[in-house]
Design a protein around this motif. Structure first.
Motif, PDB file in Angstrom:
ATOM      1  N   GLY A   1       0.824  -1.207   0.000  1.00  0.00           N
ATOM      2  CA  GLY A   1       0.000   0.000   0.000  1.00  0.00           C
ATOM      3  C   GLY A   1       0.857   1.255   0.000  1.00  0.00           C
ATOM      4  O   GLY A   1       0.562   2.221  -0.705  1.00  0.00           O
TER       5      GLY A   1
ATOM      6  N   TRP B   1       3.892   1.494  -1.163  1.00  0.00           N
ATOM      7  CA  TRP B   1       4.531   1.589  -2.482  1.00  0.00           C
ATOM      8  C   TRP B   1       3.625   2.386  -3.414  1.00  0.00           C
ATOM      9  O   TRP B   1       4.096   3.235  -4.166  1.00  0.00           O
ATOM     10  CB  TRP B   1       4.809   0.204  -3.070  1.00  0.00           C
ATOM     11  N   GLU B   2       2.312   2.111  -3.366  1.00  0.00           N
ATOM     12  CA  GLU B   2       1.373   2.840  -4.218  1.00  0.00           C
ATOM     13  C   GLU B   2       1.353   4.330  -3.882  1.00  0.00           C
ATOM     14  O   GLU B   2       1.189   5.168  -4.760  1.00  0.00           O
ATOM     15  CB  GLU B   2      -0.033   2.242  -4.096  1.00  0.00           C
TER      16      GLU B   2
ATOM     17  N   ALA C   1       4.494   5.773  -5.361  1.00  0.00           N
ATOM     18  CA  ALA C   1       4.396   5.764  -6.822  1.00  0.00           C
ATOM     19  C   ALA C   1       3.392   6.806  -7.322  1.00  0.00           C
ATOM     20  O   ALA C   1       3.258   7.018  -8.525  1.00  0.00           O
ATOM     21  CB  ALA C   1       3.997   4.377  -7.321  1.00  0.00           C
TER      22      ALA C   1
ATOM     23  N   VAL D   1       0.114   6.669  -6.916  1.00  0.00           N
ATOM     24  CA  VAL D   1      -1.162   6.055  -7.292  1.00  0.00           C
ATOM     25  C   VAL D   1      -2.279   6.465  -6.331  1.00  0.00           C
ATOM     26  O   VAL D   1      -3.401   6.726  -6.746  1.00  0.00           O
ATOM     27  CB  VAL D   1      -1.029   4.510  -7.320  1.00  0.00           C
ATOM     28  N   HIS D   2      -1.953   6.519  -5.038  1.00  0.00           N
ATOM     29  CA  HIS D   2      -2.948   6.847  -4.013  1.00  0.00           C
ATOM     30  C   HIS D   2      -2.359   7.813  -2.993  1.00  0.00           C
ATOM     31  O   HIS D   2      -1.146   7.866  -2.811  1.00  0.00           O
ATOM     32  CB  HIS D   2      -3.393   5.587  -3.247  1.00  0.00           C
TER      33      HIS D   2
END
Length: 80
Positions: free
Chosen positions: A39, A41-42, A45, A47-48
């Motif tokens: 989570g 990592w996202e 990145a 993403v979230h």
């Protein structure tokens, strides 16, 4: 994008930068913070955005404290 979201993204970026400056791995920091590395990592990145609790947990592991504030919005004047 709202001002809040922009400011929150900046705060997230500061926590990510702090982790990197400290030379800590995502895996180690997440394990110590008790959150999912996948989570996080996202989050890193882009993403979230993380829950505030998770952001605060990561920051605490790195020796930082997340602070929020409440400020009154200036009232708009009637242009008439």
């Amino acid at each position: 994008m709202s001002d809040f979201k922009k400011e929150y993204r900046k705060l997230v970026g500061k926590v990510i930068a702090a982790r990197k400056r400290c030379g800590r791995s995502q895996i180690g920091v997440c394990k110590e913070a008790g959150i999912s590395q996948a989570g996080w990592w996202e989050v890193e990145a882009g993403v979230h955005l993380p829950k505030i609790e998770n952001l605060a947990a990561i920051a605490a592991v790195l020796g930082f404290q997340v602070e929020l504030s409440l400020a009154k919005i200036a009232e708009k004047k009637d242009p008439a």
